[in-house]
Design an enzyme around this catalytic site. Structure first.
Site, short mmCIF file in Angstrom:
data_model
loop_
_atom_site.label_atom_id
_atom_site.label_comp_id
_atom_site.label_asym_id
_atom_site.label_seq_id
_atom_site.Cartn_x
_atom_site.Cartn_y
_atom_site.Cartn_z
N ILE A 1 -9.93 -18.16 -1.98
CA ILE A 1 -11.28 -17.39 -1.48
C ILE A 1 -10.95 -17.43 -0.05
O ILE A 1 -10.70 -18.15 0.64
CB ILE A 1 -12.59 -18.24 -1.82
CG1 ILE A 1 -12.91 -18.41 -3.16
CG2 ILE A 1 -13.59 -17.55 -0.95
CD1 ILE A 1 -13.29 -17.00 -3.78
N ASN B 1 8.19 -10.12 5.06
CA ASN B 1 7.99 -9.37 6.26
C ASN B 1 8.72 -9.95 7.25
O ASN B 1 9.57 -10.54 7.21
CB ASN B 1 6.57 -9.25 6.61
CG ASN B 1 6.06 -10.71 7.03
OD1 ASN B 1 6.78 -11.52 7.40
ND2 ASN B 1 4.69 -10.90 6.93
N LEU C 1 8.48 -4.02 7.38
CA LEU C 1 8.15 -3.72 8.78
C LEU C 1 6.72 -3.18 9.25
O LEU C 1 6.76 -2.67 10.37
CB LEU C 1 9.40 -3.00 9.37
CG LEU C 1 10.66 -3.41 9.17
CD1 LEU C 1 11.88 -2.61 9.45
CD2 LEU C 1 10.98 -4.82 9.82
N LEU D 1 6.53 0.66 10.26
CA LEU D 1 7.94 1.09 10.51
C LEU D 1 8.46 1.27 8.95
O LEU D 1 9.42 1.79 8.73
CB LEU D 1 8.77 0.19 11.15
CG LEU D 1 8.66 0.16 12.72
CD1 LEU D 1 9.53 -0.75 13.38
CD2 LEU D 1 8.48 1.53 13.51
N ASP E 1 -7.94 -3.18 9.29
CA ASP E 1 -7.49 -4.60 8.93
C ASP E 1 -6.32 -4.72 8.15
O ASP E 1 -6.01 -4.23 6.99
CB ASP E 1 -8.37 -5.04 8.08
CG ASP E 1 -8.36 -6.64 7.72
OD1 ASP E 1 -7.34 -7.24 8.02
OD2 ASP E 1 -9.46 -7.36 6.95
N GLY F 1 0.52 -6.62 2.95
CA GLY F 1 1.96 -7.10 2.40
C GLY F 1 1.64 -7.25 0.91
O GLY F 1 2.28 -6.89 -0.03
N ASP F 2 0.38 -7.69 0.51
CA ASP F 2 0.06 -7.96 -1.04
C ASP F 2 0.06 -6.64 -1.72
O ASP F 2 0.31 -6.66 -2.89
CB ASP F 2 -1.18 -8.92 -1.26
CG ASP F 2 -0.76 -10.31 -0.73
OD1 ASP F 2 0.51 -10.62 -0.66
OD2 ASP F 2 -1.82 -10.94 -0.16
N SER G 1 -4.18 0.64 2.47
CA SER G 1 -5.10 -0.56 2.43
C SER G 1 -5.57 -1.07 3.99
O SER G 1 -6.46 -1.82 4.08
CB SER G 1 -4.41 -1.76 1.84
OG SER G 1 -3.08 -2.21 2.71
N LEU H 1 -8.91 0.07 5.35
CA LEU H 1 -10.27 -0.48 4.95
C LEU H 1 -10.23 -1.88 5.18
O LEU H 1 -9.21 -2.71 5.24
CB LEU H 1 -10.48 -0.26 3.42
CG LEU H 1 -10.63 1.28 2.89
CD1 LEU H 1 -10.41 1.20 1.25
CD2 LEU H 1 -11.76 1.61 3.32
#
Length: 304
Positions: free
Chosen positions: A14, A184, A222, A225, A253, A258-259, A291, A294
């Site tokens: 959470i 990353n 990246l 990039l 944000d 990455g997810d 992503s 938002l």
């Protein structure tokens, strides 16, 4: 019931998110201007990201037998994730993350994993049917590494290891077992003992180091990039995949980008197994770029 396409073995956490003008310095207290809770954890995030792209997904994870865990289980069902192997444990707390997000979109995160630490090799055996039918397996490092290794040893399809949080002494078997090893730039720098990775050339150097350490295929993301990738089959040859440009004023944000990338990558690998890896990466970069425009983690993931 249709067969599972993307199976995720990992964490559910959470998120408690505070939005502030800038990130605090060490020992500093700042006033934030907004607070929200959200559903996170890299495992669940990546599973939901793949589900929103249209994949049939399943999650193997642990939650606490608390209000947070019950809410999370309900949320996953609403996202059409198979939760038959998401277990709530008595006397365990659901994992939590404290996240600070600046107005510029940067973030820092503190995680208390709670019930996630109870994910074990036994859970791989319990979910044997899912491991046999799924096309793509996704793992991370927010749950016990030995359980992750068991999952990778068991699976026979395409496996993705998102090595986050990064480990300074990564078990060689983790590199060797994963079809695709994805990190990353900061995680890659830590794992390869490079001071920084700030550009494509440095990322290519890190790809070579990780392949030399035993990885099969490496992707280093990246941010704006895009990503760089290479494989053991063609040592010394790397490719750069550019990300769609997002105007700075549209970046809200970066927390879940990455997810979003990993989930979309898993989806495209499952749906288009004969496609080229650079095409899968480009599609994943496009989803990640959406992503960041938002707020939140899973709440920012686009639907196909």
């Amino acid at each position: 019931m249709a067969e599972t396409e993307v199976l995720v073995f990992g964490s559910a956490i959470i998120d408690f998110i505070s939005y502030t003008t800038r990130l605090p310095k060490a020992g500093e207290t700042l006033h934030g201007h907004r607070f929200q809770t959200g559903y996170g954890g890299k495992g669940a995030n990546q599973c939901v990201a793949a589900a929103r792209q249209g994949s049939r997904t399943a999650l193997v994870a642990k939650l606490g037998a608390d209000t947070f865990g019950s809410d999370y289980l309900r949320h996953l069902r609403e996202e059409h994730v198979n939760v038959n192997h998401v277990e709530q444990l008595a006397e365990q707390t659901t994992g939590v993350a404290q996240i600070a997000v600046s107005d510029g979109g940067e973030n820092n995160i503190i995680i208390v994993v709670g019930a996630n630490n109870r994910l074990s090799s036994c859970d791989v055996s319990s979910a044997e049917a899912l491991f046999q039918e799924a096309k793509v397996l996704v793992c991370q490092l927010e749950t016990p590494v030995e359980a992750t290794l068991t999952a990778l040893r068991t699976f026979r399809g395409v496996s993705i290891v998102n090595a986050a949080p990064a480990m300074t002494d990564t078990p060689p078997e983790l590199l060797q077992l994963a079809s695709i090893f994805c990190v990353n730039e900061s995680e890659a720098a830590l794992m390869t003992q490079m001071p920084d990775i700030c550009n494509v050339e440095q990322a290519e150097d890190a790809v070579g180091k990780l392949i030399a350490a035993g990885a099969n295929t490496v992707i280093i993301t990246l941010g704006k990039l895009g990503a760089v990738f290479g494989s053991a089959d063609s040592k010394g040859v790397c490719q750069h995949v550019a990300a769609p440009r997002v105007a700075p004023e549209k970046v809200v944000d970066t927390t879940g980008a990455g997810d979003a990338f990993i989930g979309a990558l898993a989806h495209h690998l499952a749906r288009h197994p004969k496609g080229k890896l650079e095409e899968h990466i480009a599609a994943a970069c496009a989803v990640a770029s959406q992503s960041v425009q938002l707020p939140g983690t899973q709440s920012s993931f686009p639907r196909a």
